[in-house]
Design a protein around this motif. Structure first.
Motif, PDB file in Angstrom:
ATOM      1  N   ALA A 124       0.832  -1.208   0.000  1.00  0.00           N
ATOM      2  CA  ALA A 124       0.000   0.000   0.000  1.00  0.00           C
ATOM      3  C   ALA A 124       0.861   1.251   0.000  1.00  0.00           C
ATOM      4  O   ALA A 124       0.559   2.237  -0.687  1.00  0.00           O
ATOM      5  N   THR A 125       1.947   1.222   0.759  1.00  0.00           N
ATOM      6  CA  THR A 125       2.846   2.382   0.798  1.00  0.00           C
ATOM      7  C   THR A 125       3.485   2.625  -0.560  1.00  0.00           C
ATOM      8  O   THR A 125       3.577   3.772  -1.038  1.00  0.00           O
ATOM      9  N   SER A 126       3.918   1.567  -1.230  1.00  0.00           N
ATOM     10  CA  SER A 126       4.528   1.714  -2.550  1.00  0.00           C
ATOM     11  C   SER A 126       3.531   2.267  -3.561  1.00  0.00           C
ATOM     12  O   SER A 126       3.867   3.123  -4.386  1.00  0.00           O
ATOM     13  N   ALA A 127       2.276   1.759  -3.512  1.00  0.00           N
ATOM     14  CA  ALA A 127       1.253   2.245  -4.440  1.00  0.00           C
ATOM     15  C   ALA A 127       0.956   3.720  -4.209  1.00  0.00           C
ATOM     16  O   ALA A 127       0.805   4.503  -5.154  1.00  0.00           O
ATOM     17  N   ALA A 128       0.891   4.131  -2.930  1.00  0.00           N
ATOM     18  CA  ALA A 128       0.625   5.538  -2.623  1.00  0.00           C
ATOM     19  C   ALA A 128       1.766   6.431  -3.093  1.00  0.00           C
ATOM     20  O   ALA A 128       1.546   7.515  -3.646  1.00  0.00           O
ATOM     21  N   LYS A 129       3.002   5.980  -2.903  1.00  0.00           N
ATOM     22  CA  LYS A 129       4.151   6.761  -3.359  1.00  0.00           C
ATOM     23  C   LYS A 129       4.164   6.881  -4.877  1.00  0.00           C
ATOM     24  O   LYS A 129       4.451   7.946  -5.432  1.00  0.00           O
TER      25      LYS A 129
END
Length: 217
Positions: A124-129
């Motif tokens: 989720a963090t990678s997708a948001a970034k």
């Protein structure tokens, strides 16, 4: 105001030349001399022997350094040539014995570490970034790019016509024309004046005879 003087170290070649000059000068000018240097007694012979030992050591250093330099150049050349080969060989051997760590150890290799699966939070963090990066850069998908088009109004298209080139041999040769002088023409005679016509005006007679039937007062 104090100034700091920096003294550069002389090169080995300079030191070697100076030592050789000292030995030569002692042998020529002071062959039987005696010296007390740093609480040590020397004769010319013993002093020359000590200087010769220093010269030999310095010469050996130059020789070794030259050999090391040549060895480093040779090693760099071999590393450039064989480095990719060694890396490829290691990859092949690891692939061949991926499930046999004992066999890999015979080649001095260890199994490649398995990559741990990413957690949901990491994904989720990678997708948001990634989304934030696309927004900051103005990056759009192919569909979004295809839906955007420009438009113009009042466009005037002016064709550019390039005149055809006529070959030089297709132009006829025209002889030059010389202008001939023109003789002056006589001036036209002015038209004759019309004769004056005297208009005859008839004389009108006036009379004081009273009209008939008039009786004088």
């Amino acid at each position: 105001m104090s100034s700091t003087t920096t003294t550069s170290q002389p090169s080995k070649a300079t030191v070697l030349a100076q030592l050789q000059a000292l030995v030569s000068g002692l042998q020529k000018q002071l062959p039987n001399g005696t010296f007390t240097l740093v609480s040590t007694d020397f004769t010319t012979v013993t002093l020359v022997q000590a200087l010769q030992g220093l010269i030999s050591a310095l010469t050996a250093v130059d020789t070794v350094q030259a050999s090391v330099k040549a060895a480093l150049v040779a090693y760099s050349t071999e590393t450039t040539k064989m480095g990719p080969v060694v890396s490829a060989l290691k990859r092949v051997i690891r692939a061949m014995y991926a499930n046999a760590p004992d066999t890999l150890a015979l080649f001095g290799l260890k199994p490649a570490k398995a990559r741990a699966p990413r957690t949901a939070a990491q994904l989720a963090t990678s997708a948001a970034k990634a989304k934030a990066t696309r927004t900051a850069r103005g990056t759009t998908s192919k569909k979004q790019k295809a839906s955007v088009s420009g438009n113009v109004t009042g466009v005037t298209i002016t064709p550019i016509v390039t005149p055809a080139l006529v070959p030089a041999d297709a132009v006829p040769n025209v002889a030059p024309v010389t202008a001939q002088p023109t003789a002056p023409q006589p001036a036209a005679a002015a038209p004759a004046a019309a004769p004056a016509i005297a208009a005859a005006q008839p004389a009108v007679a006036t009379s004081n005879v009273p009209p008939p039937g008039h009786v004088g007062q």
